[in-house]
Design an enzyme around this catalytic site. Sequence first.
Site, PDB file in Angstrom:
ATOM      1  N   HIS A 252      12.458 -37.817 126.226  1.00  8.73           N
ATOM      2  CA  HIS A 252      13.482 -37.511 124.971  1.00  8.73           C
ATOM      3  C   HIS A 252      12.974 -36.310 124.113  1.00  8.73           C
ATOM      4  CE1 HIS A 252      16.035 -41.024 124.611  1.00  8.73           C
ATOM      5  NE2 HIS A 252      15.115 -41.824 125.199  1.00  8.73           N
TER       6      HIS A 252
ATOM      7  N   HIS B 156      14.179 -46.572 122.973  1.00  2.20           N
ATOM      8  CA  HIS B 156      12.738 -47.136 123.105  1.00  2.20           C
ATOM      9  C   HIS B 156      11.791 -46.999 121.906  1.00  2.20           C
ATOM     10  CE1 HIS B 156      13.565 -47.891 127.201  1.00  2.20           C
ATOM     11  NE2 HIS B 156      12.518 -47.599 127.824  1.00  2.20           N
TER      12      HIS B 156
END
Length: 271
Positions: free
Chosen positions: A223, A164
Amino acid sequence: MERLERCGRWLRAGLAAWRVRARLPWLLLAITLLGSALKDGDLVPETPMQNKRNLLNVYFVKVAWAWTFSLLLPFIGVTTYQFARSKFLYGPTKSILIVLRRLSALLVGTAVWYVCTGLFVYVENLTGMCSTSSELNEPRRLYANKQECHQDNGIWNGFDISGHSFLLSYCALMIVEEMSVLEGLSVDQNSRLRVVINSLFVALCFLTMIWVFMFLCTAVYFHDFSQKLLGVLIGLAAWYGTYRFWYLKPFSPGLPLPHIPSSSKKYSYSR
Protein backbone atom coordinates in the site's frame (compact mmCIF):
# COMPACT_ATOMS: atom_id res chain seq x y z
CA MET A 1 -0.06 -26.76 33.49
CA GLU A 2 2.86 -25.23 35.38
CA ARG A 3 4.39 -24.04 32.11
CA LEU A 4 1.07 -22.50 31.10
CA GLU A 5 0.84 -20.74 34.46
CA ARG A 6 4.40 -19.40 34.17
CA CYS A 7 3.76 -18.26 30.61
CA GLY A 8 0.57 -16.49 31.64
CA ARG A 9 2.30 -14.83 34.60
CA TRP A 10 5.16 -13.64 32.38
CA LEU A 11 2.77 -12.24 29.79
CA ARG A 12 0.70 -10.42 32.41
CA ALA A 13 3.84 -8.91 33.89
CA GLY A 14 4.97 -7.83 30.43
CA LEU A 15 1.66 -6.20 29.63
CA ALA A 16 1.81 -4.23 32.87
CA ALA A 17 5.50 -3.32 32.74
CA TRP A 18 5.38 -2.14 29.14
CA ARG A 19 2.01 -0.43 29.59
CA VAL A 20 0.88 -2.07 26.38
CA ARG A 21 -2.71 -0.95 26.70
CA ALA A 22 -1.73 2.72 26.81
CA ARG A 23 1.13 2.57 24.32
CA LEU A 24 -0.25 0.27 21.62
CA PRO A 25 -2.16 2.99 19.69
CA TRP A 26 1.00 5.11 19.47
CA LEU A 27 3.05 2.07 18.49
CA LEU A 28 0.70 1.32 15.59
CA LEU A 29 0.95 4.89 14.34
CA ALA A 30 4.76 4.80 14.64
CA ILE A 31 4.92 1.52 12.71
CA THR A 32 2.82 3.03 9.94
CA LEU A 33 5.02 6.12 9.66
CA LEU A 34 8.40 4.39 9.92
CA GLY A 35 7.39 1.36 7.86
CA SER A 36 6.10 3.56 5.05
CA ALA A 37 9.32 5.60 5.10
CA LEU A 38 11.39 2.41 4.78
CA LYS A 39 9.18 1.17 1.94
CA ASP A 40 9.33 4.47 0.03
CA GLY A 41 13.11 4.56 0.46
CA ASP A 42 13.55 0.99 -0.83
CA LEU A 43 15.30 0.08 2.41
CA VAL A 44 13.34 -3.10 3.12
CA PRO A 45 15.00 -6.44 2.28
CA GLU A 46 13.15 -9.07 0.32
CA THR A 47 11.55 -11.70 2.56
CA PRO A 48 8.78 -14.31 2.18
CA MET A 49 6.44 -11.91 4.02
CA GLN A 50 6.14 -9.67 0.95
CA ASN A 51 4.36 -12.53 -0.82
CA LYS A 52 0.63 -12.24 -0.21
CA ARG A 53 0.40 -16.03 -0.20
CA ASN A 54 2.54 -16.41 2.93
CA LEU A 55 1.01 -18.70 5.55
CA LEU A 56 0.28 -16.04 8.17
CA ASN A 57 -1.55 -13.90 5.64
CA VAL A 58 -3.57 -16.74 4.14
CA TYR A 59 -4.54 -18.59 7.32
CA PHE A 60 -4.66 -15.75 9.85
CA VAL A 61 -4.94 -12.23 8.42
CA LYS A 62 -7.48 -13.09 5.74
CA VAL A 63 -9.78 -14.30 8.50
CA ALA A 64 -8.51 -11.98 11.25
CA TRP A 65 -11.92 -11.08 12.60
CA ALA A 66 -12.95 -14.74 12.76
CA TRP A 67 -9.86 -15.56 14.86
CA THR A 68 -10.41 -12.56 17.11
CA PHE A 69 -14.12 -13.29 17.53
CA SER A 70 -13.66 -17.01 18.22
CA LEU A 71 -11.11 -16.44 21.02
CA LEU A 72 -12.73 -13.39 22.58
CA LEU A 73 -16.16 -15.04 22.73
CA PRO A 74 -15.26 -17.65 25.39
CA PHE A 75 -12.78 -15.32 27.11
CA ILE A 76 -15.33 -12.54 27.62
CA GLY A 77 -18.02 -15.02 28.60
CA VAL A 78 -15.98 -16.86 31.23
CA THR A 79 -14.18 -13.86 32.74
CA THR A 80 -17.29 -11.66 32.89
CA TYR A 81 -19.34 -14.38 34.56
CA GLN A 82 -16.60 -15.04 37.10
CA PHE A 83 -16.14 -11.32 37.73
CA ALA A 84 -19.85 -10.78 38.32
CA ARG A 85 -20.08 -13.75 40.71
CA SER A 86 -16.88 -13.12 42.70
CA LYS A 87 -16.68 -9.32 42.88
CA PHE A 88 -20.31 -8.25 42.98
CA LEU A 89 -21.79 -11.51 44.36
CA TYR A 90 -24.51 -11.51 41.71
CA GLY A 91 -26.72 -14.53 41.23
CA PRO A 92 -26.54 -16.76 38.14
CA THR A 93 -29.37 -14.99 36.29
CA LYS A 94 -28.01 -11.47 36.70
CA SER A 95 -24.48 -12.69 35.95
CA ILE A 96 -25.65 -14.21 32.66
CA LEU A 97 -27.37 -10.95 31.72
CA ILE A 98 -24.11 -9.09 32.35
CA VAL A 99 -22.27 -11.64 30.21
CA LEU A 100 -24.73 -11.13 27.36
CA ARG A 101 -24.32 -7.38 27.63
CA ARG A 102 -20.55 -7.65 27.45
CA LEU A 103 -20.69 -10.13 24.58
CA SER A 104 -22.59 -7.52 22.58
CA ALA A 105 -19.21 -5.82 22.18
CA LEU A 106 -18.44 -8.57 19.68
CA LEU A 107 -21.59 -7.69 17.75
CA VAL A 108 -20.44 -4.08 17.71
CA GLY A 109 -17.03 -5.21 16.49
CA THR A 110 -18.63 -7.31 13.77
CA ALA A 111 -20.70 -4.32 12.63
CA VAL A 112 -17.58 -2.12 12.58
CA TRP A 113 -15.70 -4.70 10.51
CA TYR A 114 -18.56 -5.19 8.06
CA VAL A 115 -19.35 -1.51 7.54
CA CYS A 116 -15.74 -0.38 7.22
CA THR A 117 -14.64 -3.11 4.82
CA GLY A 118 -17.73 -2.45 2.70
CA LEU A 119 -16.89 1.26 2.71
CA PHE A 120 -13.32 0.53 1.59
CA VAL A 121 -14.58 -1.51 -1.36
CA TYR A 122 -17.02 1.25 -2.30
CA VAL A 123 -14.29 3.91 -2.21
CA GLU A 124 -11.95 1.81 -4.33
CA ASN A 125 -14.65 1.16 -6.93
CA LEU A 126 -15.70 4.81 -6.93
CA THR A 127 -12.18 6.16 -7.45
CA GLY A 128 -10.80 3.47 -9.74
CA MET A 129 -10.19 2.88 -13.44
CA CYS A 130 -9.39 -0.34 -15.25
CA SER A 131 -6.22 -0.79 -17.28
CA THR A 132 -6.35 -3.63 -19.80
CA SER A 133 -4.17 -4.91 -22.61
CA SER A 134 -6.93 -4.57 -25.23
CA GLU A 135 -6.07 -4.01 -28.89
CA LEU A 136 -6.05 -0.38 -29.97
CA ASN A 137 -8.81 -0.92 -32.54
CA GLU A 138 -11.14 -2.48 -29.97
CA PRO A 139 -13.74 -0.21 -28.36
CA ARG A 140 -12.78 0.84 -24.84
CA ARG A 141 -15.09 -0.74 -22.27
CA LEU A 142 -16.22 0.99 -19.09
CA TYR A 143 -15.97 -1.13 -15.97
CA ALA A 144 -18.28 -0.60 -13.02
CA ASN A 145 -16.03 -2.15 -10.38
CA LYS A 146 -12.82 -3.98 -9.59
CA GLN A 147 -14.40 -7.41 -10.01
CA GLU A 148 -15.46 -6.76 -13.61
CA CYS A 149 -12.00 -5.42 -14.39
CA HIS A 150 -10.29 -8.52 -13.03
CA GLN A 151 -12.62 -10.78 -15.02
CA ASP A 152 -11.06 -9.27 -18.15
CA ASN A 153 -7.55 -9.69 -16.72
CA GLY A 154 -7.30 -5.96 -16.14
CA ILE A 155 -5.63 -3.98 -13.39
CA TRP A 156 -7.86 -1.76 -11.26
CA ASN A 157 -6.27 1.49 -10.15
CA GLY A 158 -8.24 3.05 -7.30
CA PHE A 159 -7.72 4.42 -3.81
CA ASP A 160 -7.35 1.17 -1.88
CA ILE A 161 -7.65 1.99 1.82
CA SER A 162 -5.58 -0.61 3.66
CA GLY A 163 -8.02 -3.11 5.14
CA HIS A 164 -5.11 -4.85 6.87
CA SER A 165 -4.02 -1.63 8.61
CA PHE A 166 -7.58 -1.04 9.75
CA LEU A 167 -8.54 -4.53 10.87
CA LEU A 168 -5.26 -5.61 12.46
CA SER A 169 -5.04 -2.40 14.50
CA TYR A 170 -8.68 -2.65 15.58
CA CYS A 171 -8.40 -6.34 16.53
CA ALA A 172 -5.17 -5.84 18.49
CA LEU A 173 -6.57 -2.87 20.41
CA MET A 174 -9.83 -4.68 21.15
CA ILE A 175 -8.04 -7.76 22.48
CA VAL A 176 -5.80 -5.70 24.75
CA GLU A 177 -8.82 -3.83 26.11
CA GLU A 178 -10.71 -7.04 26.84
CA MET A 179 -7.73 -8.66 28.56
CA SER A 180 -7.69 -5.82 31.11
CA VAL A 181 -10.42 -7.67 33.03
CA LEU A 182 -7.69 -9.87 34.53
CA GLU A 183 -6.48 -6.93 36.61
CA GLY A 184 -9.47 -7.34 38.91
CA LEU A 185 -10.45 -11.01 38.53
CA SER A 186 -10.40 -13.50 41.40
CA VAL A 187 -9.71 -17.12 40.48
CA ASP A 188 -8.45 -19.94 42.72
CA GLN A 189 -4.85 -20.86 42.01
CA ASN A 190 -5.46 -24.55 41.30
CA SER A 191 -8.92 -24.44 39.76
CA ARG A 192 -9.86 -25.71 36.31
CA LEU A 193 -11.36 -22.32 35.57
CA ARG A 194 -7.94 -20.72 36.02
CA VAL A 195 -6.48 -23.16 33.48
CA VAL A 196 -9.22 -22.27 30.98
CA ILE A 197 -8.74 -18.54 31.46
CA ASN A 198 -4.96 -18.87 31.31
CA SER A 199 -5.17 -20.86 28.07
CA LEU A 200 -7.42 -18.28 26.44
CA PHE A 201 -5.27 -15.41 27.72
CA VAL A 202 -2.04 -16.90 26.35
CA ALA A 203 -3.73 -17.64 23.02
CA LEU A 204 -5.02 -14.06 22.80
CA CYS A 205 -1.56 -12.68 23.60
CA PHE A 206 0.06 -14.70 20.83
CA LEU A 207 -2.73 -13.74 18.44
CA THR A 208 -2.10 -10.07 19.25
CA MET A 209 1.60 -10.57 18.51
CA ILE A 210 0.68 -12.01 15.13
CA TRP A 211 -1.60 -9.06 14.38
CA VAL A 212 1.09 -6.51 15.28
CA PHE A 213 3.74 -8.40 13.29
CA MET A 214 1.51 -8.60 10.22
CA PHE A 215 0.62 -4.94 10.70
CA LEU A 216 4.35 -4.24 10.48
CA CYS A 217 4.62 -6.35 7.33
CA THR A 218 1.77 -4.37 5.77
CA ALA A 219 3.52 -1.11 6.65
CA VAL A 220 6.83 -2.06 5.03
CA TYR A 221 5.65 -4.07 2.01
CA PHE A 222 2.17 -3.01 0.85
CA HIS A 223 0.00 0.00 0.00
CA ASP A 224 0.80 3.68 -0.32
CA PHE A 225 1.40 5.75 2.79
CA SER A 226 -1.95 7.58 2.59
CA GLN A 227 -3.86 4.30 2.22
CA LYS A 228 -2.18 2.80 5.29
CA LEU A 229 -2.49 5.96 7.36
CA LEU A 230 -6.20 6.26 6.64
CA GLY A 231 -6.70 2.58 7.42
CA VAL A 232 -5.02 2.73 10.82
CA LEU A 233 -6.73 6.03 11.69
CA ILE A 234 -10.11 4.42 11.03
CA GLY A 235 -9.10 1.47 13.21
CA LEU A 236 -8.02 3.82 16.00
CA ALA A 237 -11.21 5.85 15.65
CA ALA A 238 -13.34 2.69 15.92
CA TRP A 239 -11.47 1.62 19.08
CA TYR A 240 -11.57 5.07 20.66
CA GLY A 241 -15.21 5.66 19.80
CA THR A 242 -16.21 2.43 21.52
CA TYR A 243 -13.86 1.73 24.44
CA ARG A 244 -12.98 5.33 25.27
CA PHE A 245 -16.39 6.93 24.66
CA TRP A 246 -19.51 4.85 24.01
CA TYR A 247 -18.71 1.98 26.41
CA LEU A 248 -18.50 4.50 29.25
CA LYS A 249 -22.21 5.21 28.80
CA PRO A 250 -25.01 3.25 30.55
CA PHE A 251 -26.64 2.00 27.32
CA SER A 252 -23.64 0.18 25.85
CA PRO A 253 -21.81 -3.15 26.12
CA GLY A 254 -19.82 -1.61 28.97
CA LEU A 255 -16.13 -1.87 29.80
CA PRO A 256 -14.35 -5.16 30.55
CA LEU A 257 -13.21 -3.94 33.98
CA PRO A 258 -15.82 -1.84 35.82
CA HIS A 259 -14.83 0.19 38.83
CA ILE A 260 -13.94 -1.95 41.83
CA PRO A 261 -12.77 -0.92 45.29
CA SER A 262 -9.00 -0.64 45.60
CA SER A 263 -9.07 -2.94 48.64
CA SER A 264 -10.23 -5.84 46.47
CA LYS A 265 -7.25 -5.71 44.12
CA LYS A 266 -5.15 -7.81 46.49
CA TYR A 267 -7.25 -10.76 45.35
CA SER A 268 -6.62 -10.11 41.67
CA TYR A 269 -6.03 -12.87 39.18
CA SER A 270 -2.45 -11.71 38.56
CA ARG A 271 -1.48 -12.69 42.11
